[in-house]
Design a protein around this motif. Structure first.
Motif, PDB file in Angstrom:
ATOM      1  N   GLU A 118      50.464  34.249  25.112  1.00 29.79           N
ATOM      2  CA  GLU A 118      49.242  34.697  25.766  1.00 29.79           C
ATOM      3  C   GLU A 118      49.146  36.208  25.605  1.00 29.79           C
ATOM      4  OE1 GLU A 118      51.477  32.876  27.645  1.00 29.79           O
ATOM      5  OE2 GLU A 118      50.482  30.922  27.448  1.00 29.79           O
ATOM      6  N   ALA A 119      47.931  36.700  25.623  1.00 27.81           N
ATOM      7  CA  ALA A 119      47.734  38.143  25.473  1.00 27.81           C
ATOM      8  C   ALA A 119      47.948  38.838  26.809  1.00 27.81           C
ATOM      9  CB  ALA A 119      46.324  38.425  24.960  1.00 27.81           C
ATOM     10  N   LEU A 120      48.762  39.897  26.803  1.00 26.19           N
ATOM     11  CA  LEU A 120      48.977  40.738  27.976  1.00 26.19           C
ATOM     12  C   LEU A 120      48.574  42.166  27.618  1.00 26.19           C
ATOM     13  CD1 LEU A 120      52.471  39.497  29.211  1.00 26.19           C
ATOM     14  CD2 LEU A 120      50.242  38.935  30.179  1.00 26.19           C
ATOM     15  N   ILE A 121      47.621  42.703  28.366  1.00 27.52           N
ATOM     16  CA  ILE A 121      47.122  44.056  28.093  1.00 27.52           C
ATOM     17  C   ILE A 121      47.135  44.838  29.406  1.00 27.52           C
ATOM     18  CG2 ILE A 121      45.200  45.437  27.210  1.00 27.52           C
ATOM     19  CD1 ILE A 121      44.226  42.932  25.734  1.00 27.52           C
ATOM     20  N   LEU A 122      47.776  46.004  29.383  1.00 26.65           N
ATOM     21  CA  LEU A 122      47.820  46.868  30.554  1.00 26.65           C
ATOM     22  C   LEU A 122      46.826  47.997  30.358  1.00 26.65           C
ATOM     23  CD1 LEU A 122      49.290  47.319  33.262  1.00 26.65           C
ATOM     24  CD2 LEU A 122      50.849  48.865  32.053  1.00 26.65           C
ATOM     25  N   LEU A 123      45.906  48.159  31.314  1.00 23.33           N
ATOM     26  CA  LEU A 123      44.836  49.153  31.213  1.00 23.33           C
ATOM     27  C   LEU A 123      45.000  50.217  32.296  1.00 23.33           C
ATOM     28  CD1 LEU A 123      41.717  46.816  30.827  1.00 23.33           C
ATOM     29  CD2 LEU A 123      43.109  47.796  28.995  1.00 23.33           C
ATOM     30  N   GLY A 124      44.563  51.409  31.946  1.00 18.74           N
ATOM     31  CA  GLY A 124      44.451  52.443  32.955  1.00 18.74           C
ATOM     32  C   GLY A 124      43.206  52.225  33.786  1.00 18.74           C
ATOM     33  N   THR A 178      46.925  52.560  21.504  1.00 19.43           N
ATOM     34  CA  THR A 178      47.176  53.273  22.751  1.00 19.43           C
ATOM     35  C   THR A 178      46.008  54.199  23.084  1.00 19.43           C
ATOM     36  OG1 THR A 178      49.536  53.204  22.304  1.00 19.43           O
ATOM     37  CG2 THR A 178      48.796  54.742  23.988  1.00 19.43           C
ATOM     38  N   ASN A 179      45.566  54.135  24.326  1.00 21.01           N
ATOM     39  CA  ASN A 179      44.460  54.945  24.860  1.00 21.01           C
ATOM     40  C   ASN A 179      43.095  54.566  24.301  1.00 21.01           C
ATOM     41  OD1 ASN A 179      46.155  56.466  26.548  1.00 21.01           O
ATOM     42  ND2 ASN A 179      46.692  57.843  24.854  1.00 21.01           N
ATOM     43  N   ASP A 217      35.749  43.531  34.631  1.00 23.81           N
ATOM     44  CA  ASP A 217      37.093  42.951  34.577  1.00 23.81           C
ATOM     45  C   ASP A 217      38.173  43.937  35.010  1.00 23.81           C
ATOM     46  OD1 ASP A 217      36.275  40.419  33.653  1.00 23.81           O
ATOM     47  OD2 ASP A 217      36.129  41.147  31.601  1.00 23.81           O
ATOM     48  N   PHE A 218      37.877  45.227  34.968  1.00 21.34           N
ATOM     49  CA  PHE A 218      38.906  46.184  35.383  1.00 21.34           C
ATOM     50  C   PHE A 218      38.390  47.178  36.425  1.00 21.34           C
ATOM     51  CE2 PHE A 218      37.063  47.668  31.363  1.00 21.34           C
ATOM     52  CZ  PHE A 218      36.623  48.946  31.694  1.00 21.34           C
ATOM     53  N   SER A 219      37.290  46.842  37.059  1.00 24.45           N
ATOM     54  CA  SER A 219      36.742  47.748  38.075  1.00 24.45           C
ATOM     55  C   SER A 219      36.959  47.231  39.492  1.00 24.45           C
ATOM     56  CB  SER A 219      35.244  47.970  37.833  1.00 24.45           C
ATOM     57  OG  SER A 219      34.538  46.740  37.938  1.00 24.45           O
ATOM     58  N   HIS A 220      37.597  46.092  39.654  1.00 20.47           N
ATOM     59  CA  HIS A 220      37.806  45.539  40.991  1.00 20.47           C
ATOM     60  C   HIS A 220      39.216  45.894  41.481  1.00 20.47           C
ATOM     61  CE1 HIS A 220      40.437  42.327  39.475  1.00 20.47           C
ATOM     62  NE2 HIS A 220      39.604  42.265  38.440  1.00 20.47           N
ATOM     63  N   LYS A 265      50.941  55.130  46.658  1.00 29.49           N
ATOM     64  CA  LYS A 265      51.440  56.504  46.795  1.00 29.49           C
ATOM     65  C   LYS A 265      50.606  57.474  45.977  1.00 29.49           C
ATOM     66  CE  LYS A 265      56.234  55.216  47.799  1.00 29.49           C
ATOM     67  NZ  LYS A 265      57.646  55.332  47.361  1.00 29.49           N
ATOM     68  N   ALA A 266      50.280  57.076  44.763  1.00 29.90           N
ATOM     69  CA  ALA A 266      49.491  57.957  43.891  1.00 29.90           C
ATOM     70  C   ALA A 266      47.990  57.720  44.045  1.00 29.90           C
ATOM     71  CB  ALA A 266      49.909  57.754  42.435  1.00 29.90           C
ATOM     72  N   ASP A 267      47.629  56.749  44.887  1.00 27.77           N
ATOM     73  CA  ASP A 267      46.222  56.395  45.091  1.00 27.77           C
ATOM     74  C   ASP A 267      45.536  56.124  43.754  1.00 27.77           C
ATOM     75  OD1 ASP A 267      43.984  55.771  46.509  1.00 27.77           O
ATOM     76  OD2 ASP A 267      43.216  57.830  46.519  1.00 27.77           O
ATOM     77  N   SER A 268      46.203  55.337  42.924  1.00 24.18           N
ATOM     78  CA  SER A 268      45.645  54.987  41.615  1.00 24.18           C
ATOM     79  C   SER A 268      45.913  53.513  41.356  1.00 24.18           C
ATOM     80  CB  SER A 268      46.283  55.843  40.508  1.00 24.18           C
ATOM     81  OG  SER A 268      47.675  55.570  40.422  1.00 24.18           O
ATOM     82  N   LYS A 269      45.326  53.035  40.283  1.00 22.31           N
ATOM     83  CA  LYS A 269      45.533  51.628  39.955  1.00 22.31           C
ATOM     84  C   LYS A 269      45.585  51.461  38.443  1.00 22.31           C
ATOM     85  CE  LYS A 269      40.754  50.074  39.472  1.00 22.31           C
ATOM     86  NZ  LYS A 269      39.767  49.049  39.818  1.00 22.31           N
ATOM     87  N   ARG A 270      46.224  50.377  38.050  1.00 21.67           N
ATOM     88  CA  ARG A 270      46.166  49.906  36.674  1.00 21.67           C
ATOM     89  C   ARG A 270      45.729  48.442  36.702  1.00 21.67           C
ATOM     90  NH1 ARG A 270      51.997  51.322  34.315  1.00 21.67           N
ATOM     91  NH2 ARG A 270      52.575  50.618  36.420  1.00 21.67           N
ATOM     92  N   MET A 271      45.328  47.966  35.562  1.00 21.46           N
ATOM     93  CA  MET A 271      44.821  46.599  35.511  1.00 21.46           C
ATOM     94  C   MET A 271      45.562  45.829  34.421  1.00 21.46           C
ATOM     95  SD  MET A 271      42.676  44.646  37.056  1.00 21.46           S
ATOM     96  CE  MET A 271      41.624  45.852  37.857  1.00 21.46           C
ATOM     97  N   LEU A 272      46.097  44.664  34.795  1.00 21.68           N
ATOM     98  CA  LEU A 272      46.765  43.787  33.836  1.00 21.68           C
ATOM     99  C   LEU A 272      45.809  42.667  33.456  1.00 21.68           C
ATOM    100  CD1 LEU A 272      49.299  42.847  32.297  1.00 21.68           C
ATOM    101  CD2 LEU A 272      49.945  41.557  34.343  1.00 21.68           C
TER     102      LEU A 272
END
Length: 478
Positions: free
Chosen positions: A174-180, A208-209, A223-226, A252-259
């Motif tokens: 399966e495809a796994l993609i980690l997004l900022g 990358t990026n 898909d990555f804004s929730h 802690k960093a008040d940030s998120k990533r999306m898998l």
């Protein structure tokens, strides 16, 4: 169909400003609703937006015969508001289909909603074709999964550990993609890289990026804004994918990533379509068998009308009854689409729809049916039992009421534990050695019971008056 046409005309004239030609288009579309509902196993509607652009009215509907309805009552003439049905009004505004939208009915069922605009010759949207299928079990599973979202921060830390050993995700199919947070690719496993290269015109080696929206056309910004877990089904390049997006919060960093987890389910959907096609083919086969049997019966009746020897009329009628019994089973199978038959209905068809030979013309015979519950049998068992019922009734008609002015036949049919019991009782002259075990009818019953049903057949005098014959056989699921 005339009632549906009148209904559509009345509702359109009452609530909309559609022209006569527009209404004719909607009437024509409504002719396919039942077929779509049966094939998709979902409820199908045609809605029209009223003169109030924030309100629509249901002008036609079809309930599937192959699955339970989503609604307990008819919804024709019901009005819907834009605030409750955003997908319907989005399709109306844009003139483009809205597919795989999730919604909640007023009865609390979760549905997958596909909305397709119906347009006239000028390209204007005059109505909306809506298909709703039940996904409540799927949503319940997802809700269980959503509970895990409370630990997404911990999952994010675990993911960092997984990335240190890249071999683990690269073995996945399966495809796994980690997004900022901005949708830029931070990591993609081998399957994801291959998927991106299939869909991207720009074959850049380094992903990358890169903006995910530029390399995977079926990914949407939502898909990555929730900040939770979401899932939807997408189609691209003749393939079907499940796209799950999981928010990984770093409080802690008040940030998120999306898998992003993308799985190819094309084979699964193809098999589902094949099953649907096979179901339609099976129904058509049963329909043709029924028609062929009815043709044979018609030929026999034609021959009887043209004249046959008096001594053979009885044999012709008995053959007609046997053919009609088998045809009744295939008639039910051709309408249901499943290989199960409600035998109570079949027995009623046999006793009310057939004309048994008047062996005793001056005797009036009534038939009573007593059942404890609806019993369904597979098609092979149903055909055998239908023939058995026919033969036992004919046997009573032939022998039990000689010299009588009236008689009664009682049929009992019930399930007893793991066994199914059929009893055919008459109040006739009793068992006076009239049952010839070499008679064709009795031989048919014995053979069908023993070889087809793996059961037992017997008959006895009934309390000194009449005769009772019974068949017992195991209830088996196939």
């Amino acid at each position: 169909m005339t009632d549906v046409k009148q209904q559509i005309n009345r509702l359109c004239k009452l609530h909309t400003s559609l022209t006569v030609k527009d209404i004719e288009i909607l009437v024509e579309k409504s002719k396919s609703l039942q077929m779509i509902a049966d094939l998709a196993q979902g409820n199908v509607f045609i809605d029209c937006v009223t003169e109030d652009p924030q309100t629509a009215v249901v002008i036609a509907e079809a309930v599937p015969s192959t699955a339970p309805s989503l609604y307990r009552y008819r919804v024709v003439e019901k009005k819907i508001l834009a605030s409750y049905e955003p997908a319907v009004f989005k399709a109306y505004r844009t003139g483009r289909p809205v597919m795989m939208n999730r919604a909640l009915t007023h009865e609390g069922s979760h549905v997958c909603q596909n909305v397709t605009p119906i347009q006239n010759q000028e390209g204007l949207t005059i109505g909306l074709l809506i298909l709703e299928t039940d996904i409540t079990p799927q949503v319940e599973q997802e809700q269980e999964l959503a509970i895990l979202s409370e630990t997404t921060a911990e999952f994010g830390r675990t993911w960092d550990i997984v990335l240190k050993d890249q071999m683990i995700p690269d073995y996945l199919e399966e495809a796994l993609i980690l997004l900022g947070e901005d949708g830029a690719i931070q990591y993609a496993n081998n399957f994801a890289i291959g998927l991106i290269r299939e869909h991207s015109l720009n074959q850049t080696q380094n992903l990358t990026n890169r903006d995910i929206l530029q390399v995977l056309p079926f990914v949407d910004e939502t898909d990555f804004s929730h900040r939770g877990i979401a899932q939807r089904e997408v189609r691209s390049m003749d393939k079907v994918f499940i796209l799950r997006s999981i928010c990984l919060l770093d409080k802690k960093a008040d940030s998120k990533r999306m898998l992003l987890y993308i799985r190819d389910i094309t084979d699964l959907r193809d098999k589902e379509r094949q099953l649907m096609v096979n179901q339609v083919v099976i129904k058509e086969i049963h329909h043709r068998v029924k028609n062929n049997l009815q043709t044979v019966a018609s030929l026999l009746r034609m021959q009887m009308r043209r004249g046959v020897p008096e001594e053979t009329k009885q044999l012709y009628q008995e053959s007609l009854n046997r053919i009609a019994s088998i045809a009744a089973v295939h008639d039910v199978l051709s309408n249901s689409g499943i290989e199960k038959v409600n035998m109570v209905n079949i027995i009623k068809k046999i006793t009310t729809g057939q004309v048994f030979f008047p062996y005793q013309p001056d005797c009036s015979v009534s038939i009573d049916i007593h059942t404890e519950e609806d019993i369904e049998l597979n098609s092979a068992q149903a055909v055998s039992l239908a023939l058995i019922v026919t033969e036992l009734i004919q046997n009573c008609m032939k022998h039990a009421f000689i010299g009588r002015s009236k008689g009664n036949i009682t049929i009992h049919f019930k399930r007893n534990g793991q066994m199914i019991e059929l009893g055919v009782f008459d109040d006739g002259n009793g068992l006076d050695d009239y049952i010839d075990t070499n008679h064709l009818g009795i031989e048919i019953v014995k053979n069908l019971t023993s070889y087809d049903l793996n059961g037992k057949f017997g008959y006895l005098p009934k309390n000194g008056q009449g005769t009772m014959a019974w068949v017992t056989f195991p209830d088996r699921e196939e």
